[in-house]
Design a protein around this motif. Structure first.
Motif, PDB file in Angstrom:
ATOM      1  N   CYS A   1       1.379   3.360   9.947  1.00  0.00           N
ATOM      2  CA  CYS A   1       2.158   2.738  11.197  1.00  0.00           C
ATOM      3  C   CYS A   1       1.015   0.959  11.617  1.00  0.00           C
ATOM      4  O   CYS A   1       1.908   0.142  11.638  1.00  0.00           O
ATOM      5  CB  CYS A   1       2.474   2.804  12.624  1.00  0.00           C
ATOM      6  N   THR A   2      -0.272   0.963  11.548  1.00  0.00           N
ATOM      7  CA  THR A   2      -1.074   0.527  11.999  1.00  0.00           C
ATOM      8  C   THR A   2      -1.244  -0.822  11.047  1.00  0.00           C
ATOM      9  O   THR A   2      -1.495  -2.260  11.174  1.00  0.00           O
ATOM     10  CB  THR A   2      -2.101   0.896  12.036  1.00  0.00           C
TER      11      THR A   2
ATOM     12  N   ARG B   1       0.763  -1.041   0.435  1.00  0.00           N
ATOM     13  CA  ARG B   1       0.077   0.022   0.009  1.00  0.00           C
ATOM     14  C   ARG B   1       1.056   1.616   0.602  1.00  0.00           C
ATOM     15  O   ARG B   1       1.887   1.291   0.671  1.00  0.00           O
ATOM     16  CB  ARG B   1      -0.820  -0.003   1.434  1.00  0.00           C
ATOM     17  N   ILE B   2       0.290   2.315  -1.216  1.00  0.00           N
ATOM     18  CA  ILE B   2       1.293   3.320  -1.194  1.00  0.00           C
ATOM     19  C   ILE B   2       0.150   5.172  -0.258  1.00  0.00           C
ATOM     20  O   ILE B   2      -0.603   4.839  -1.322  1.00  0.00           O
ATOM     21  CB  ILE B   2       1.463   3.971  -2.061  1.00  0.00           C
ATOM     22  N   PHE B   3       0.844   5.324   0.684  1.00  0.00           N
ATOM     23  CA  PHE B   3       0.005   6.314   1.324  1.00  0.00           C
ATOM     24  C   PHE B   3       0.288   7.730   0.196  1.00  0.00           C
ATOM     25  O   PHE B   3       1.464   8.158   0.546  1.00  0.00           O
ATOM     26  CB  PHE B   3       0.036   6.584   2.953  1.00  0.00           C
ATOM     27  N   VAL B   4      -0.721   8.515  -0.614  1.00  0.00           N
ATOM     28  CA  VAL B   4      -0.658   9.455  -1.439  1.00  0.00           C
ATOM     29  C   VAL B   4      -0.965  11.095  -0.191  1.00  0.00           C
ATOM     30  O   VAL B   4      -1.906  10.768  -0.013  1.00  0.00           O
ATOM     31  CB  VAL B   4      -0.707   9.909  -2.535  1.00  0.00           C
ATOM     32  N   LEU B   5       0.002  11.640   0.337  1.00  0.00           N
ATOM     33  CA  LEU B   5       0.012  12.522   0.863  1.00  0.00           C
ATOM     34  C   LEU B   5      -0.307  13.996   0.435  1.00  0.00           C
ATOM     35  O   LEU B   5       1.044  14.289  -1.062  1.00  0.00           O
ATOM     36  CB  LEU B   5       0.786  13.149   2.251  1.00  0.00           C
ATOM     37  N   GLN B   6      -1.257  14.143  -0.250  1.00  0.00           N
ATOM     38  CA  GLN B   6      -1.982  15.579  -0.990  1.00  0.00           C
ATOM     39  C   GLN B   6      -1.456  17.334  -0.727  1.00  0.00           C
ATOM     40  O   GLN B   6      -1.802  17.947  -1.400  1.00  0.00           O
ATOM     41  CB  GLN B   6      -3.271  14.992  -1.673  1.00  0.00           C
TER      42      GLN B   6
ATOM     43  N   ILE C   1       9.567   5.369  -5.789  1.00  0.00           N
ATOM     44  CA  ILE C   1       9.558   6.761  -5.698  1.00  0.00           C
ATOM     45  C   ILE C   1       8.832   6.946  -4.295  1.00  0.00           C
ATOM     46  O   ILE C   1      10.396   7.881  -3.311  1.00  0.00           O
ATOM     47  CB  ILE C   1       8.753   7.537  -6.377  1.00  0.00           C
ATOM     48  N   ALA C   2       7.885   6.410  -3.811  1.00  0.00           N
ATOM     49  CA  ALA C   2       8.065   6.070  -2.684  1.00  0.00           C
ATOM     50  C   ALA C   2       8.865   5.817  -1.460  1.00  0.00           C
ATOM     51  O   ALA C   2       9.456   5.406  -1.524  1.00  0.00           O
ATOM     52  CB  ALA C   2       6.280   5.576  -2.190  1.00  0.00           C
ATOM     53  N   GLY C   3       9.343   6.653  -0.059  1.00  0.00           N
ATOM     54  CA  GLY C   3      10.025   6.040   0.999  1.00  0.00           C
ATOM     55  C   GLY C   3       8.856   5.481   1.899  1.00  0.00           C
ATOM     56  O   GLY C   3       7.545   5.456   2.513  1.00  0.00           O
ATOM     57  N   PRO C   4       9.556   4.957   2.704  1.00  0.00           N
ATOM     58  CA  PRO C   4       9.098   3.834   3.972  1.00  0.00           C
ATOM     59  C   PRO C   4       8.294   5.034   5.321  1.00  0.00           C
ATOM     60  O   PRO C   4       8.577   6.428   4.891  1.00  0.00           O
ATOM     61  CB  PRO C   4      10.213   3.822   5.222  1.00  0.00           C
ATOM     62  N   LEU C   5       7.704   5.326   6.077  1.00  0.00           N
ATOM     63  CA  LEU C   5       6.646   5.936   6.875  1.00  0.00           C
ATOM     64  C   LEU C   5       7.732   6.804   7.592  1.00  0.00           C
ATOM     65  O   LEU C   5       7.214   8.222   7.667  1.00  0.00           O
ATOM     66  CB  LEU C   5       5.651   5.332   7.387  1.00  0.00           C
ATOM     67  N   ASP C   6       9.227   6.845   7.721  1.00  0.00           N
ATOM     68  CA  ASP C   6       9.969   7.549   8.393  1.00  0.00           C
ATOM     69  C   ASP C   6      10.486   8.510   7.942  1.00  0.00           C
ATOM     70  O   ASP C   6      10.982   9.361   7.958  1.00  0.00           O
ATOM     71  CB  ASP C   6      10.739   6.670   9.608  1.00  0.00           C
ATOM     72  N   GLY C   7      10.462   8.322   6.412  1.00  0.00           N
ATOM     73  CA  GLY C   7      10.599   9.516   5.381  1.00  0.00           C
ATOM     74  C   GLY C   7      12.605   9.340   5.032  1.00  0.00           C
ATOM     75  O   GLY C   7      12.594  10.631   4.662  1.00  0.00           O
ATOM     76  N   GLU C   8      12.826   7.904   5.683  1.00  0.00           N
ATOM     77  CA  GLU C   8      14.576   8.235   5.836  1.00  0.00           C
ATOM     78  C   GLU C   8      14.556   7.951   4.232  1.00  0.00           C
ATOM     79  O   GLU C   8      15.894   8.575   3.740  1.00  0.00           O
ATOM     80  CB  GLU C   8      15.042   7.163   6.327  1.00  0.00           C
TER      81      GLU C   8
ATOM     82  N   LEU D   1       0.728  -4.793  10.361  1.00  0.00           N
ATOM     83  CA  LEU D   1      -0.086  -6.009  10.521  1.00  0.00           C
ATOM     84  C   LEU D   1       0.471  -7.276   9.227  1.00  0.00           C
ATOM     85  O   LEU D   1      -0.261  -8.270   9.123  1.00  0.00           O
ATOM     86  CB  LEU D   1      -1.583  -5.510  10.234  1.00  0.00           C
ATOM     87  N   GLY D   2       1.727  -6.262   9.027  1.00  0.00           N
ATOM     88  CA  GLY D   2       2.106  -7.292   7.900  1.00  0.00           C
ATOM     89  C   GLY D   2       1.985  -6.505   6.521  1.00  0.00           C
ATOM     90  O   GLY D   2       2.685  -7.401   5.348  1.00  0.00           O
ATOM     91  N   LEU D   3       1.109  -5.783   6.575  1.00  0.00           N
ATOM     92  CA  LEU D   3       1.201  -5.152   5.001  1.00  0.00           C
ATOM     93  C   LEU D   3       3.065  -4.649   4.861  1.00  0.00           C
ATOM     94  O   LEU D   3       3.756  -4.057   5.684  1.00  0.00           O
ATOM     95  CB  LEU D   3       0.313  -4.101   4.991  1.00  0.00           C
ATOM     96  N   ASN D   4       3.318  -4.044   3.479  1.00  0.00           N
ATOM     97  CA  ASN D   4       4.264  -3.614   3.300  1.00  0.00           C
ATOM     98  C   ASN D   4       3.494  -2.424   2.457  1.00  0.00           C
ATOM     99  O   ASN D   4       3.206  -2.035   1.996  1.00  0.00           O
ATOM    100  CB  ASN D   4       4.579  -4.628   1.726  1.00  0.00           C
ATOM    101  N   VAL D   5       4.374  -1.261   3.281  1.00  0.00           N
ATOM    102  CA  VAL D   5       3.773   0.168   3.250  1.00  0.00           C
ATOM    103  C   VAL D   5       4.852   1.033   3.112  1.00  0.00           C
ATOM    104  O   VAL D   5       5.383   0.762   3.912  1.00  0.00           O
ATOM    105  CB  VAL D   5       2.606   0.891   4.607  1.00  0.00           C
ATOM    106  N   ARG D   6       4.393   1.952   2.244  1.00  0.00           N
ATOM    107  CA  ARG D   6       5.239   3.371   1.833  1.00  0.00           C
ATOM    108  C   ARG D   6       4.493   4.843   2.175  1.00  0.00           C
ATOM    109  O   ARG D   6       3.484   4.891   1.522  1.00  0.00           O
ATOM    110  CB  ARG D   6       6.209   2.732   0.521  1.00  0.00           C
ATOM    111  N   MET D   7       5.239   5.646   2.270  1.00  0.00           N
ATOM    112  CA  MET D   7       4.519   6.970   1.640  1.00  0.00           C
ATOM    113  C   MET D   7       5.343   7.957   0.535  1.00  0.00           C
ATOM    114  O   MET D   7       6.328   8.144   0.847  1.00  0.00           O
ATOM    115  CB  MET D   7       4.433   7.283   2.869  1.00  0.00           C
TER     116      MET D   7
END
Length: 542
Positions: A432-433, A412-417, A513-520, A437-443
């Protein structure tokens, strides 16, 4: 001479009555004997009920002649399904104008004695003609008896098909054997019968048999007309005609209880008007239609058995539909038909490559997530911020966790607009939630996207690389795109291979292009990965 009337109707009950139940229903007077038989068919007959009358007799000449005596009425139930009320009188001795004590008339049940001279032909013409107020009214007696039986508490009031009552007015007199049957209108028939010997019981049974078979033929023809057989298409003719097959066709047994001269009288009616010929033609037409439907249904079933859907679900669906029954409340039937129509429309739209749903769907999302076997790739924009705290959002999250547990990778990619830090923090918490739960998440933030990938964003989820679940949003006036005013306007299921391929490529571009939730993870900048104008193999996303 005899005058009589028979009223025939369908018993207002959802199932056929058993013989004991029928006997109980026709026990109209305590202690009176109810007669029943099982050959050649099941028939139950109530005891005779007497009604005293003192009224004008019907005459074709309209001359006034009074009659005093009693009318004999009985209720008859055939095969636990067809109910008849029969009322008759025998015209007795012509009197001298003096009325006798009631004991005299009660000793002659079912007999009316005119108080003055009157010809038999005059009485028969008046009885079969237009009635006048105050005249002998067998119709009221027969109708009252029929209504009394139909409204008894033992019946549920739910007949299996819609039908009309019919009336048969009949007369029987001495003369050369002959029977003249006339259809006066949709519900009224008349019969003039002449016989060498008039037996009131046998003649009444003959007229009841004629009335019963006339009702059967009339009702079947009405059902055929109502079904639109020959003009209407689809399942409607079958739906209307099926009750006739289940409840009426086996009742046709004309003249089975008749003997001697009355059997001959029935044979004359088979010549003209020929009830059995018309019945046979109508029945054959119904059976031919049903046979063609069965053939079509068999063909459809064979085709269904060869599809991947032939796993028992469709058989269960058909069984459940039939077991639901015809006697559910109207709202249940309407709801079921609407849901089946919606399912049919969905299958038709999927066949065309795209299905649409107004507003936010409640079922497709969860069903697809539970059905996924290969991969789930999702893009979530601002419309998702409040979604995850809803009941549907929590159920969707549980379904994704179940997918991960059965080995389906979920990305899942979360897009901040917007640049709102509070919105970014909310998305990060939601992400983070998902990650826990085991999902691969980027933002990713829209402002950080390179020019070659910065296009209008919308939510979509690609399931098993084959179907795209998409939402289209509507903003109701708020400038804050992360606010609660951003609503789901419609939901789409896209199966077109080209469109799904473009969604997949769009997701892969954003995933790189997206990065991990911590933005590193750094953003790749404004140049595409291969140094060209667009990523290799990418196509513009509509």
């Amino acid at each position: 001479m005899l005058l009589g009337e028979v009223r025939t109707s369908l018993l207002q009950h959802s199932v056929e009555l058993s013989r004991p139940a029928a006997r109980d229903l026709l026990q109209l007077r305590h202690g009176e004997r109810v007669v029943s038989s099982t050959r050649p068919n099941q028939q139950v007959r109530s005891a005779g009920l007497l009604t005293g009358v003192d009224c004008k007799l019907p005459t074709g000449s309209r001359r006034t002649v009074r009659g005093v005596g009693t009318v004999l009425a009985q209720a008859v139930l055939t095969e636990g399904r067809l109910l008849q009320s029969s009322a008759r009188v025998r015209i007795g001795e012509r009197g001298t104008g003096q009325r006798r004590p009631w004991g005299h008339y009660l000793a002659r049940p079912g007999t009316i004695e005119p108080t003055g001279p009157v010809a038999d032909e005059d009485l028969m013409d008046g009885f079969l003609g237009a009635p006048s107020p105050g005249w002998l009214d067998l119709s009221a007696i027969a109708d009252r008896l029929l209504a009394d039986v139909q409204t008894r508490g033992r019946l549920d009031g739910r007949a299996p098909l819609e039908s009309s009552r019919t009336r048969l007015l009949w007369t029987a007199a001495l003369g050369p054997p002959a029977a003249h049957f006339t259809i006066e209108n949709d519900t009224l028939r008349t019969l003039r019968l002449t016989l060498e010997r008039v037996d009131p019981v046998a003649v009444a049974a003959f007229c009841e048999d004629l009335a019963l078979h006339d009702w059967l033929l009339t009702t079947l023809l009405q059902l055929i007309e109502r079904s639109g057989l020959g003009s209407a298409s689809g399942a409607e003719p079958t739906r209307v005609l099926r009750p006739a097959v289940n409840h009426l066709l086996h009742l046709w047994m004309p003249g089975a209880r008749l003997t001697g001269v009355l059997a001959q009288a029935w044979e004359s009616l088979e010549t003209s008007p020929g009830l059995t010929r018309q019945w046979a033609a109508a029945v054959q037409r119904v059976r031919d239609h049903l046979a063609s439907q069965v053939s079509h249904a068999t063909e459809l079933f064979d085709r269904l058995q060869k599809t991947p859907l032939a796993n028992g679900v469709m058989t269960q669906l058909v069984n459940n539909i039939t077991e639901l029954g015809d006697h559910q409340p109207a709202i249940v039937g309407a709801f079921t038909r609407r849901e089946l129509r919606r399912l049919s429309d969905l299958l038709k739209e999927l066949k065309a490559g795209q299905a649409a749903y107004d507003g936010e769907d409640q079922d497709w999302l969860l069903t697809l997530t539970h059905s996924a076997a290969t991969a789930i790739d999702a893009i979530s924009t601002a419309v998702d911020i409040g979604f995850w705290s809803t009941e549907l959002g929590r159920r969707y999250l549980d379904a994704q966790r179940a997918a991960v547990r059965r080995g389906v990778p979920v990305r899942r990619i979360f897009v901040l607009q917007s640049s709102d830090q509070r919105a970014a923090e909310r998305i990060r918490r939601v992400g983070c939630t998902h990650r826990d739960l085991g999902l691969n998440v980027r933002m990713v933030a829209v402002r950080d996207l390179p020019a070659w990938v910065r296009r209008p964003m919308s939510d979509f989820i690609v399931f098993d690389h084959a179907i795209s679940y998409e939402v289209q949003t509507d903003q109701s006036g708020s400038d804050d795109s992360a606010g609660p005013d951003l609503m789901v306007a419609s939901t789409l299921l896209v199966l077109s291979e080209d469109k799904v391929a473009r969604r997949r490529q769009r997701f892969e571009d954003l995933w790189v292009i997206a990065g991990p939730l911590d933005g590193e993870q750094p953003v790749n900048g404004d140049a595409p990965p291969d140094g060209g104008d667009t990523p290799s193999g990418a196509e513009p996303t509509p």
